[in-house]
Design a protein around this motif. Structure first.
Motif, PDB file in Angstrom:
ATOM      1  N   GLU A 132       0.821  -1.213   0.000  1.00  0.00           N
ATOM      2  CA  GLU A 132       0.000   0.000   0.000  1.00  0.00           C
ATOM      3  C   GLU A 132       0.854   1.261   0.000  1.00  0.00           C
ATOM      4  O   GLU A 132       0.501   2.266  -0.635  1.00  0.00           O
ATOM      5  CB  GLU A 132      -0.946  -0.021   1.207  1.00  0.00           C
ATOM      6  CG  GLU A 132      -2.013  -1.110   1.144  1.00  0.00           C
ATOM      7  CD  GLU A 132      -2.805  -1.084  -0.156  1.00  0.00           C
ATOM      8  OE1 GLU A 132      -3.230   0.023  -0.566  1.00  0.00           O
ATOM      9  OE2 GLU A 132      -2.985  -2.150  -0.781  1.00  0.00           O
ATOM     10  N   GLN A 133       1.986   1.220   0.700  1.00  0.00           N
ATOM     11  CA  GLN A 133       2.883   2.388   0.698  1.00  0.00           C
ATOM     12  C   GLN A 133       3.494   2.596  -0.680  1.00  0.00           C
ATOM     13  O   GLN A 133       3.669   3.738  -1.124  1.00  0.00           O
ATOM     14  CB  GLN A 133       3.970   2.186   1.748  1.00  0.00           C
ATOM     15  CG  GLN A 133       3.467   2.274   3.180  1.00  0.00           C
ATOM     16  CD  GLN A 133       4.494   1.810   4.190  1.00  0.00           C
ATOM     17  OE1 GLN A 133       5.323   0.944   3.909  1.00  0.00           O
ATOM     18  NE2 GLN A 133       4.453   2.396   5.378  1.00  0.00           N
TER      19      GLN A 133
ATOM     20  N   ILE B 177       3.551   5.845  -5.840  1.00  0.00           N
ATOM     21  CA  ILE B 177       3.282   6.006  -7.280  1.00  0.00           C
ATOM     22  C   ILE B 177       2.283   7.135  -7.498  1.00  0.00           C
ATOM     23  O   ILE B 177       2.449   7.972  -8.399  1.00  0.00           O
ATOM     24  CB  ILE B 177       2.758   4.687  -7.890  1.00  0.00           C
ATOM     25  CG1 ILE B 177       3.843   3.618  -7.855  1.00  0.00           C
ATOM     26  CG2 ILE B 177       2.285   4.918  -9.334  1.00  0.00           C
ATOM     27  CD1 ILE B 177       3.383   2.264  -8.352  1.00  0.00           C
ATOM     28  N   ARG B 178       1.225   7.183  -6.663  1.00  0.00           N
ATOM     29  CA  ARG B 178       0.238   8.268  -6.792  1.00  0.00           C
ATOM     30  C   ARG B 178       0.912   9.629  -6.616  1.00  0.00           C
ATOM     31  O   ARG B 178       0.622  10.586  -7.366  1.00  0.00           O
ATOM     32  CB  ARG B 178      -0.870   8.094  -5.753  1.00  0.00           C
ATOM     33  CG  ARG B 178      -1.745   6.858  -5.948  1.00  0.00           C
ATOM     34  CD  ARG B 178      -2.909   6.886  -4.972  1.00  0.00           C
ATOM     35  NE  ARG B 178      -3.706   5.661  -5.013  1.00  0.00           N
ATOM     36  CZ  ARG B 178      -3.598   4.690  -4.113  1.00  0.00           C
ATOM     37  NH1 ARG B 178      -2.766   4.802  -3.081  1.00  0.00           N
ATOM     38  NH2 ARG B 178      -4.355   3.607  -4.226  1.00  0.00           N
ATOM     39  N   ALA B 179       1.803   9.738  -5.623  1.00  0.00           N
ATOM     40  CA  ALA B 179       2.482  11.010  -5.361  1.00  0.00           C
ATOM     41  C   ALA B 179       3.369  11.408  -6.539  1.00  0.00           C
ATOM     42  O   ALA B 179       3.410  12.592  -6.934  1.00  0.00           O
ATOM     43  CB  ALA B 179       3.319  10.892  -4.087  1.00  0.00           C
ATOM     44  N   ILE B 180       4.062  10.436  -7.104  1.00  0.00           N
ATOM     45  CA  ILE B 180       4.922  10.735  -8.251  1.00  0.00           C
ATOM     46  C   ILE B 180       4.082  11.159  -9.450  1.00  0.00           C
ATOM     47  O   ILE B 180       4.416  12.114 -10.160  1.00  0.00           O
ATOM     48  CB  ILE B 180       5.791   9.504  -8.595  1.00  0.00           C
ATOM     49  CG1 ILE B 180       6.812   9.269  -7.478  1.00  0.00           C
ATOM     50  CG2 ILE B 180       6.502   9.692  -9.930  1.00  0.00           C
ATOM     51  CD1 ILE B 180       7.561   7.964  -7.597  1.00  0.00           C
ATOM     52  N   ARG B 181       2.936  10.498  -9.650  1.00  0.00           N
ATOM     53  CA  ARG B 181       2.097  10.839 -10.797  1.00  0.00           C
ATOM     54  C   ARG B 181       1.400  12.193 -10.615  1.00  0.00           C
ATOM     55  O   ARG B 181       1.091  12.863 -11.592  1.00  0.00           O
ATOM     56  CB  ARG B 181       1.071   9.730 -11.054  1.00  0.00           C
ATOM     57  CG  ARG B 181       1.695   8.491 -11.723  1.00  0.00           C
ATOM     58  CD  ARG B 181       0.606   7.571 -12.253  1.00  0.00           C
ATOM     59  NE  ARG B 181      -0.357   8.300 -13.080  1.00  0.00           N
ATOM     60  CZ  ARG B 181      -0.156   8.659 -14.339  1.00  0.00           C
ATOM     61  NH1 ARG B 181       0.992   8.362 -14.930  1.00  0.00           N
ATOM     62  NH2 ARG B 181      -1.082   9.318 -15.007  1.00  0.00           N
ATOM     63  N   ARG B 182       1.154  12.593  -9.367  1.00  0.00           N
ATOM     64  CA  ARG B 182       0.603  13.942  -9.144  1.00  0.00           C
ATOM     65  C   ARG B 182       1.612  15.006  -9.567  1.00  0.00           C
ATOM     66  O   ARG B 182       1.239  16.068 -10.072  1.00  0.00           O
ATOM     67  CB  ARG B 182       0.219  14.121  -7.680  1.00  0.00           C
ATOM     68  CG  ARG B 182      -1.070  13.404  -7.287  1.00  0.00           C
ATOM     69  CD  ARG B 182      -1.577  13.872  -5.946  1.00  0.00           C
ATOM     70  NE  ARG B 182      -0.719  13.470  -4.848  1.00  0.00           N
ATOM     71  CZ  ARG B 182      -0.846  12.338  -4.153  1.00  0.00           C
ATOM     72  NH1 ARG B 182      -1.831  11.499  -4.458  1.00  0.00           N
ATOM     73  NH2 ARG B 182      -0.031  12.045  -3.171  1.00  0.00           N
ATOM     74  N   ALA B 183       2.889  14.708  -9.370  1.00  0.00           N
ATOM     75  CA  ALA B 183       3.931  15.667  -9.748  1.00  0.00           C
ATOM     76  C   ALA B 183       4.297  15.560 -11.221  1.00  0.00           C
ATOM     77  O   ALA B 183       4.664  16.548 -11.858  1.00  0.00           O
ATOM     78  CB  ALA B 183       5.178  15.435  -8.888  1.00  0.00           C
ATOM     79  N   PHE B 184       4.165  14.328 -11.769  1.00  0.00           N
ATOM     80  CA  PHE B 184       4.524  14.071 -13.167  1.00  0.00           C
ATOM     81  C   PHE B 184       3.373  13.321 -13.842  1.00  0.00           C
ATOM     82  O   PHE B 184       3.457  12.114 -14.088  1.00  0.00           O
ATOM     83  CB  PHE B 184       5.808  13.232 -13.244  1.00  0.00           C
ATOM     84  CG  PHE B 184       6.982  13.832 -12.528  1.00  0.00           C
ATOM     85  CD1 PHE B 184       7.828  14.720 -13.161  1.00  0.00           C
ATOM     86  CD2 PHE B 184       7.239  13.494 -11.200  1.00  0.00           C
ATOM     87  CE1 PHE B 184       8.912  15.274 -12.494  1.00  0.00           C
ATOM     88  CE2 PHE B 184       8.313  14.043 -10.527  1.00  0.00           C
ATOM     89  CZ  PHE B 184       9.157  14.938 -11.165  1.00  0.00           C
ATOM     90  N   PRO B 185       2.270  13.998 -14.137  1.00  0.00           N
ATOM     91  CA  PRO B 185       1.081  13.301 -14.659  1.00  0.00           C
ATOM     92  C   PRO B 185       1.275  12.681 -16.033  1.00  0.00           C
ATOM     93  O   PRO B 185       0.505  11.795 -16.418  1.00  0.00           O
ATOM     94  CB  PRO B 185       0.013  14.404 -14.693  1.00  0.00           C
ATOM     95  CG  PRO B 185       0.763  15.681 -14.662  1.00  0.00           C
ATOM     96  CD  PRO B 185       2.010  15.427 -13.890  1.00  0.00           C
ATOM     97  N   ASP B 186       2.282  13.134 -16.789  1.00  0.00           N
ATOM     98  CA  ASP B 186       2.541  12.527 -18.104  1.00  0.00           C
ATOM     99  C   ASP B 186       3.648  11.476 -18.016  1.00  0.00           C
ATOM    100  O   ASP B 186       4.268  11.139 -19.027  1.00  0.00           O
ATOM    101  CB  ASP B 186       2.911  13.605 -19.133  1.00  0.00           C
ATOM    102  CG  ASP B 186       4.191  14.350 -18.761  1.00  0.00           C
ATOM    103  OD1 ASP B 186       4.640  14.236 -17.599  1.00  0.00           O
ATOM    104  OD2 ASP B 186       4.757  15.042 -19.644  1.00  0.00           O
ATOM    105  N   LEU B 187       3.858  10.943 -16.836  1.00  0.00           N
ATOM    106  CA  LEU B 187       4.930   9.972 -16.605  1.00  0.00           C
ATOM    107  C   LEU B 187       4.839   8.791 -17.569  1.00  0.00           C
ATOM    108  O   LEU B 187       3.761   8.234 -17.794  1.00  0.00           O
ATOM    109  CB  LEU B 187       4.842   9.450 -15.164  1.00  0.00           C
ATOM    110  CG  LEU B 187       5.909   8.434 -14.738  1.00  0.00           C
ATOM    111  CD1 LEU B 187       7.258   9.116 -14.600  1.00  0.00           C
ATOM    112  CD2 LEU B 187       5.513   7.776 -13.412  1.00  0.00           C
ATOM    113  N   ARG B 188       5.980   8.417 -18.131  1.00  0.00           N
ATOM    114  CA  ARG B 188       6.077   7.228 -18.964  1.00  0.00           C
ATOM    115  C   ARG B 188       7.322   6.449 -18.542  1.00  0.00           C
ATOM    116  O   ARG B 188       8.393   7.019 -18.409  1.00  0.00           O
ATOM    117  CB  ARG B 188       6.176   7.585 -20.459  1.00  0.00           C
ATOM    118  CG  ARG B 188       4.900   8.143 -21.036  1.00  0.00           C
ATOM    119  CD  ARG B 188       3.779   7.094 -21.039  1.00  0.00           C
ATOM    120  NE  ARG B 188       2.520   7.612 -21.569  1.00  0.00           N
ATOM    121  CZ  ARG B 188       1.586   8.178 -20.835  1.00  0.00           C
ATOM    122  NH1 ARG B 188       1.752   8.323 -19.519  1.00  0.00           N
ATOM    123  NH2 ARG B 188       0.477   8.619 -21.393  1.00  0.00           N
TER     124      ARG B 188
END
Length: 305
Positions: A49-50, A55-66
């Motif tokens: 869960e952590q 991953i959610r936190a990283i995607r909030r900062a980098f929403p176009d992450l690939r």
């Protein structure tokens, strides 16, 4: 073979869902309930869960992450995954406001399966790439000393000359390396540093064992060959497979076979550490390198002490 393809396909599809689309619950089909993710000695381990929340936190900062998986290497129930991630910094990250800057980082994840699911992962990557991309640090801050001065210091340090080798699906591969050191004698462990741009690097990353051949003073021609970009450095060379299948160069003054333990990303290099599983040496003078030149120390007299 089908089992291998199914497992690698699951990894690729799950990573794409979780990292690229933010569908983190897809991880439940791949990660076991007792899953642990380790990110190095300074970071606390994460449970499933952590890991999802990170991953959610990283995607909030980098929403176009690939995230691109460049290679998956399997060894029984263990896998090594080399990856590269890109994205634009458009949200707060680690207290840093959005900069709009493009970011690219790369690293490796070492995964262990247990009963069809991942029980443990260990991740290594160079955080300097991210900090530099976000403008938190600059290359100038990291390298306060002039690069030419640092290079001059390194030229004063005398080293032996090694050829690091591995078996790549039946084909011998190797390169000249002077960044070799002992870590401990109990257990016997060593390390070597290999530039990631080397053509031998992918084969070493795939290998389970590597060889370290400490060249003798009479092997200057071997040193020059393995420092070159020749397509087949073993052409015409006398060598013997070791106990663990690693190519060992005949007439070397010392040889080790090493079971690779960790592959650590460090700047432009990968640090390979491992446990010595076979060793031998001969009464031959080693080839010595210093200041851009090679020397035969058998022609020098030891200092009294």
């Amino acid at each position: 073979m089908t089992h291998t393809l199914d497992r690698t396909a699951r990894i690729r599809s799950t990573w794409q869902a979780a990292w690229d689309r933010g569908e983190v619950d897809a991880l439940d089909q791949l990660l076991g309930p007792a899953y642990v993710r380790r990110r190095g000695p300074a970071a606390a381990p994460q449970d499933r869960e952590q890991f999802k929340e990170s991953i959610r936190a990283i995607r909030r900062a980098f929403p176009d992450l690939r995230t691109e998986i460049e290679e998956i290497v399997e060894d029984g129930e263990s896998l090594a995954i080399r990856w590269r991630s890109t994205g634009s910094h458009t949200g707060d990250f680690l207290g840093v406001p959005a900069t709009g800057r493009p970011v690219e980082v790369s690293g490796a994840t070492f995964t262990r399966f247990d009963h069809g699911v991942v029980s443990e992962e260990w991740v290594t990557w160079d955080p300097r790439q991210l900090l530099e991309a976000l403008g938190i640090i600059t290359t100038a801050q990291q390298a306060a000393v002039d690069a030419d001065v640092v290079r001059g210091v390194h030229r004063k340090f005398i080293t032996g000359v090694t050829v690091v080798t591995c078996d790549d699906d039946g084909k011998p591969r190797g390169l000249a390396v002077n960044a070799f050191a002992s870590i401990s004698l109990d257990p016997p462990m060593v390390l070597v540093c290999v530039q990631r741009s080397s053509t031998t690097h992918p084969a070493l990353h795939r290998a389970s064992h590597l060889g370290i051949n400490i060249l003798a003073a009479g092997q200057l021609d071997v040193a020059k060959t393995f420092a070159s970009k020749a397509d087949d450095k073993f052409a015409g060379l006398s060598w013997t497979p070791g106990e663990f299948g690693v190519p060992l160069i005949d007439r070397s003054c010392a040889q080790l076979e090493v079971e690779i333990g960790e592959r650590l990303e460090a700047g432009s290099h990968t640090v390979f550490t491992g446990r010595v599983v076979s060793a031998r040496h001969e009464e031959l003078a080693p080839l010595v390198y210093s200041g851009g030149g090679f020397f035969d120390i058998s022609q020098t007299a030891p200092l009294p002490w």
